[in-house]
Design a protein around this motif. Structure first.
Motif, PDB file in Angstrom:
ATOM      1  N   PRO A 125      -5.345   8.106   9.582  1.00 56.22           N
ATOM      2  CA  PRO A 125      -5.248   8.674   8.237  1.00 56.22           C
ATOM      3  C   PRO A 125      -4.155   8.007   7.404  1.00 56.22           C
ATOM      4  N   GLU A 126      -3.131   7.481   8.052  1.00 56.77           N
ATOM      5  CA  GLU A 126      -2.019   6.840   7.352  1.00 56.77           C
ATOM      6  C   GLU A 126      -1.670   5.540   8.072  1.00 56.77           C
ATOM      7  N   PRO A 127      -1.394   4.466   7.322  1.00 53.61           N
ATOM      8  CA  PRO A 127      -1.058   3.203   7.975  1.00 53.61           C
ATOM      9  C   PRO A 127       0.262   3.281   8.747  1.00 53.61           C
ATOM     10  N   CYS A 128       0.401   2.445   9.750  1.00 59.03           N
ATOM     11  CA  CYS A 128       1.626   2.414  10.552  1.00 59.03           C
ATOM     12  C   CYS A 128       2.768   1.756   9.758  1.00 59.03           C
ATOM     13  N   ASP A 129       3.954   1.796  10.305  1.00 58.92           N
ATOM     14  CA  ASP A 129       5.132   1.266   9.614  1.00 58.92           C
ATOM     15  C   ASP A 129       5.020  -0.231   9.355  1.00 58.92           C
ATOM     16  N   ASN A 130       4.487  -0.969  10.330  1.00 54.63           N
ATOM     17  CA  ASN A 130       4.337  -2.417  10.145  1.00 54.63           C
ATOM     18  C   ASN A 130       3.386  -2.721   8.994  1.00 54.63           C
ATOM     19  N   ARG A 131       2.284  -1.974   8.900  1.00 54.02           N
ATOM     20  CA  ARG A 131       1.323  -2.195   7.824  1.00 54.02           C
ATOM     21  C   ARG A 131       1.947  -1.836   6.477  1.00 54.02           C
ATOM     22  N   LYS A 132       2.743  -0.762   6.434  1.00 52.13           N
ATOM     23  CA  LYS A 132       3.416  -0.385   5.188  1.00 52.13           C
ATOM     24  C   LYS A 132       4.365  -1.484   4.737  1.00 52.13           C
ATOM     25  N   LYS A 133       5.095  -2.083   5.682  1.00 53.56           N
ATOM     26  CA  LYS A 133       6.010  -3.182   5.344  1.00 53.56           C
ATOM     27  C   LYS A 133       5.243  -4.376   4.803  1.00 53.56           C
ATOM     28  N   LYS A 134       4.134  -4.714   5.459  1.00 54.53           N
ATOM     29  CA  LYS A 134       3.331  -5.855   5.002  1.00 54.53           C
ATOM     30  C   LYS A 134       2.757  -5.599   3.616  1.00 54.53           C
ATOM     31  N   ASN A 135       2.278  -4.375   3.366  1.00 57.29           N
ATOM     32  CA  ASN A 135       1.734  -4.041   2.048  1.00 57.29           C
ATOM     33  C   ASN A 135       2.814  -4.097   0.976  1.00 57.29           C
ATOM     34  N   ALA A 136       4.001  -3.580   1.292  1.00 58.40           N
ATOM     35  CA  ALA A 136       5.102  -3.613   0.332  1.00 58.40           C
ATOM     36  C   ALA A 136       5.503  -5.056   0.020  1.00 58.40           C
ATOM     37  N   GLU A 137       5.548  -5.897   1.038  1.00 59.54           N
ATOM     38  CA  GLU A 137       5.898  -7.304   0.836  1.00 59.54           C
ATOM     39  C   GLU A 137       4.838  -8.008  -0.006  1.00 59.54           C
ATOM     40  N   ALA A 138       3.570  -7.716   0.248  1.00 60.89           N
ATOM     41  CA  ALA A 138       2.484  -8.324  -0.519  1.00 60.89           C
ATOM     42  C   ALA A 138       2.547  -7.890  -1.981  1.00 60.89           C
ATOM     43  N   GLU A 139       2.855  -6.619  -2.225  1.00 59.15           N
ATOM     44  CA  GLU A 139       2.990  -6.137  -3.601  1.00 59.15           C
ATOM     45  C   GLU A 139       4.168  -6.810  -4.299  1.00 59.15           C
ATOM     46  N   ARG A 140       5.279  -6.977  -3.575  1.00 59.82           N
ATOM     47  CA  ARG A 140       6.456  -7.619  -4.151  1.00 59.82           C
ATOM     48  C   ARG A 140       6.147  -9.064  -4.533  1.00 59.82           C
ATOM     49  N   ILE A 141       5.450  -9.766  -3.668  1.00 59.67           N
ATOM     50  CA  ILE A 141       5.092 -11.158  -3.947  1.00 59.67           C
ATOM     51  C   ILE A 141       4.142 -11.237  -5.134  1.00 59.67           C
ATOM     52  N   ALA A 142       3.188 -10.300  -5.206  1.00 61.45           N
ATOM     53  CA  ALA A 142       2.248 -10.288  -6.323  1.00 61.45           C
ATOM     54  C   ALA A 142       2.975 -10.052  -7.625  1.00 61.45           C
ATOM     55  N   LYS A 143       3.958  -9.158  -7.638  1.00 59.35           N
ATOM     56  CA  LYS A 143       4.730  -8.895  -8.850  1.00 59.35           C
ATOM     57  C   LYS A 143       5.536 -10.129  -9.259  1.00 59.35           C
ATOM     58  N   LEU A 144       6.125 -10.822  -8.277  1.00 62.72           N
ATOM     59  CA  LEU A 144       6.887 -12.039  -8.590  1.00 62.72           C
ATOM     60  C   LEU A 144       5.975 -13.112  -9.183  1.00 62.72           C
ATOM     61  N   LYS A 145       4.786 -13.261  -8.618  1.00 57.79           N
ATOM     62  CA  LYS A 145       3.856 -14.265  -9.136  1.00 57.79           C
ATOM     63  C   LYS A 145       3.409 -13.925 -10.541  1.00 57.79           C
ATOM     64  N   SER A 146       3.137 -12.644 -10.802  1.00 59.92           N
ATOM     65  CA  SER A 146       2.719 -12.264 -12.157  1.00 59.92           C
ATOM     66  C   SER A 146       3.874 -12.448 -13.144  1.00 59.92           C
ATOM     67  N   ALA A 147       5.115 -12.201 -12.723  1.00 62.08           N
ATOM     68  CA  ALA A 147       6.271 -12.412 -13.583  1.00 62.08           C
ATOM     69  C   ALA A 147       6.449 -13.897 -13.883  1.00 62.08           C
ATOM     70  N   GLU A 148       6.180 -14.742 -12.902  1.00 63.89           N
ATOM     71  CA  GLU A 148       6.296 -16.186 -13.113  1.00 63.89           C
ATOM     72  C   GLU A 148       5.237 -16.682 -14.087  1.00 63.89           C
ATOM     73  N   GLN A 149       4.053 -16.095 -14.059  1.00 64.80           N
ATOM     74  CA  GLN A 149       2.978 -16.509 -14.956  1.00 64.80           C
ATOM     75  C   GLN A 149       3.287 -16.122 -16.398  1.00 64.80           C
ATOM     76  N   ILE A 150       4.003 -15.005 -16.573  1.00 65.22           N
ATOM     77  CA  ILE A 150       4.373 -14.582 -17.911  1.00 65.22           C
ATOM     78  C   ILE A 150       5.383 -15.545 -18.530  1.00 65.22           C
ATOM     79  N   LEU A 151       6.319 -16.027 -17.688  1.00 68.29           N
ATOM     80  CA  LEU A 151       7.336 -16.944 -18.181  1.00 68.29           C
ATOM     81  C   LEU A 151       6.721 -18.281 -18.392  1.00 68.29           C
TER      82      LEU A 151
END
Length: 74
Positions: free
Chosen positions: A48-74
């Motif tokens: 029903p809920e992802p494990c801690d490792n999956r949560k870390k991977k998802n958070a890291e993927a979201e962070r990278i996606a935000k950085l890439k979108s910020a770079e595209q704006i600049l």
């Protein structure tokens, strides 16, 4: 003995052809039956809920996606 050698050569040719196909297309071999989704399981563990490792991977993927979108704006 000739049947063994002929069979071995045929299998070897098939394996080499599959390897060349993979190298050329860079596409993995996929099943045709739909895998776990065909039996109503959305993910491997069906938890029903992802494990801690999956949560870390998802958070890291979201962070990278935000950085890439910020770079595209600049």
């Amino acid at each position: 003995m000739i049947y063994f050698i002929a069979t071995f050569v045929v299998f070897l040719v098939v394996i080499v052809a599959m390897a060349i196909g993979y190298i050329v297309n860079k596409k993995t071999i996929g099943g045709s039956c739909g895998g776990l989704a065909s039996v109503g399981i959305d993910k491997e563990c069906d938890c029903p809920e992802p494990c801690d490792n999956r949560k870390k991977k998802n958070a890291e993927a979201e962070r990278i996606a935000k950085l890439k979108s910020a770079e595209q704006i600049l």
